[in-house]
Design an enzyme around this catalytic site. Structure first.
Site, short mmCIF file in Angstrom:
data_model
loop_
_atom_site.label_atom_id
_atom_site.label_comp_id
_atom_site.label_asym_id
_atom_site.label_seq_id
_atom_site.Cartn_x
_atom_site.Cartn_y
_atom_site.Cartn_z
CG ASP A 62 -1.80 1.18 1.35
OD1 ASP A 62 -1.69 2.10 0.52
OD2 ASP A 62 -2.62 1.20 2.29
CE LYS A 90 -5.68 7.83 0.77
NZ LYS A 90 -6.39 8.61 1.81
CB CYS A 129 -9.76 2.83 7.16
SG CYS A 129 -11.18 3.79 6.59
#
Length: 402
Positions: free
Chosen positions: A194, A220, A359
């Site tokens: 990620d 992002k 999250c």
């Protein structure tokens, strides 16, 4: 007007919301007018790529593939075919979890880092459930990082996939992804990384990292929303079936036969997001134009100011430690004050920060916390904004009557 003033003048947020301080860039970065304009210019004169031989369609195809090439160069992938456009990191991970299902057998194992965002966790848990495979967790160290030595001891002969973040979206700590990949590959384990929090702040070299697959979201790093990237080494991507089937991902279709298009088109069914891809390319170009060295130096200084300031406030706990391996994020808790109350007090002071589990509930369980607050920044933030945030944070408990 100085360089920073010129930069901020290109972002509508600062003009449209005077006095507001935006410290939630880890959730979504602000998007400059110049970047958005790239997508708007296409949409005002758009045509469908790949589907026509007329000039506008050919131009749309060239623009889309040009954006792919820009991304390829930005992350130093070997081939443009290794760049698959998605709606974001979440779709990329789900695509992978679906497409790797035929390579996972009953009794195999998926190893997931404790600090992972749910998007790099839940798809793999569902895959394990469907294939009767097992899931284990790679522990995060007290410094908030994954240790390659611990990984070597944790891997098993049946560990087929390792899922790890490059930069934690809660702790901000930077993992040594190259060392983690090297350790995993000794075991024949594929690595899915990620990079949502690292791409905005670090120049990535996927070849040097040695990663097998890597996902990130464009918004992002300052693109429009709804565009992202799945990078995969070509030899791996070539073995994967598509997630979606339909238009533009085929070479020909007969009544009982089909020939799918080569990579990356066969992984991008339907009408593609040309305007989104153009804003993503423009966001990468903007970072290069501003000078990545300047950006890195500025963000590191702002991060130190932020993290050290948070850690120095009584009754405030900085998560993840004060080490140098931190990227643009400071998560924290305030004694006896719920994170939602902290965020609302900050909002009353004109400051935008995050509250909740971000999250990453497994990580918060590891930290024995129901949630936390998170302040995150980018190069467009100022020292004055950081100081205003720290001043407001130091008064939270008093405002709560504590």
């Amino acid at each position: 007007m100085g360089k920073l003033d010129e930069i901020r003048a290109g972002y509508g947020f600062f003009a449209n919301r005077p006095g507001r301080i935006y410290l939630d860039s880890a959730a979504t970065a602000l998007c400059s007018e110049a970047v958005l304009r790239k997508g708007l210019e296409f949409d005002l004169n758009r045509a469908s790529p790949y589907r026509g031989l007329y000039r506008e369609s050919v131009e749309a195809t060239d623009a889309y593939e040009g954006a792919r090439e820009t991304v390829r160069r930005a992350v130093n992938a070997r081939f443009a075919e290794e760049i698959v456009f998605t709606r974001g990191a979440t779709e990329g991970f789900n695509l992978l979890a679906h497409s790797l299902r035929d390579q996972l057998r009953e009794g195999d194992e998926i190893l997931i880092g404790e600090a992972e965002h749910h998007s790099n966790m839940l798809p793999w848990r569902e895959l394990a459930k469907a294939k009767n495979a097992s899931v284990r967790y790679l522990p995060v160290g007290d410094d908030g990082r994954y240790d390659p030595g611990t990984l070597l001891k944790t891997l098993r002969d049946n560990t087929r996939i390792l899922c790890v973040t490059h930069v934690s979206n809660v702790l901000g700590q930077v993992n040594d992804l190259a060392a983690l990949c090297a350790a995993a590959h000794q075991n024949g384990t594929l690595v899915v990384a990620d990079a949502a929090q690292s791409v905005p702040h670090r120049v990535l070299d996927v070849q040097a990292l040695g990663v097998d697959f890597l996902c990130f979201s464009g918004h992002k790093l300052g693109s429009a929303m709804g565009i992202g990237v799945l990078y995969g080494r070509l030899e791996h991507l070539e073995t994967l079936p598509p997630l979606l089937y339909g238009g533009e991902m085929v070479d020909y279709v007969e009544e009982w036969d089909v020939q799918y298009a080569p990579l990356p088109r066969r992984m991008e069914a339907g009408t593609v997001n040309v305007s989104g891809a153009l804003t993503l390319a423009a966001a990468f170009d903007q970072l290069a134009l501003l000078d990545r060295t300047w950006i890195t130096s500025r963000e590191r200084a702002l991060t130190r100011r932020l993290a050290d300031g948070v850690a120095s406030i009584p009754h405030v706990r900085l998560l993840g430690g004060r080490g140098e391996c931190r990227e643009a994020i400071a998560a924290f808790t305030v004694d006896d004050v719920h994170p939602h109350d902290v965020a609302q007090i900050m909002d009353a002071h004109g400051i935008c920060i995050r509250a909740g589990h971000h999250c990453a509930q497994v990580l918060h369980r590891r930290l024995r916390l129901p949630g936390s607050n998170r302040a995150s920044l980018m190069f467009y933030n100022t020292e004055t904004e950081i100081d205003a945030f720290l001043d407001a944070l130091s008064g939270v408990r008093k405002e709560m009557g504590l």
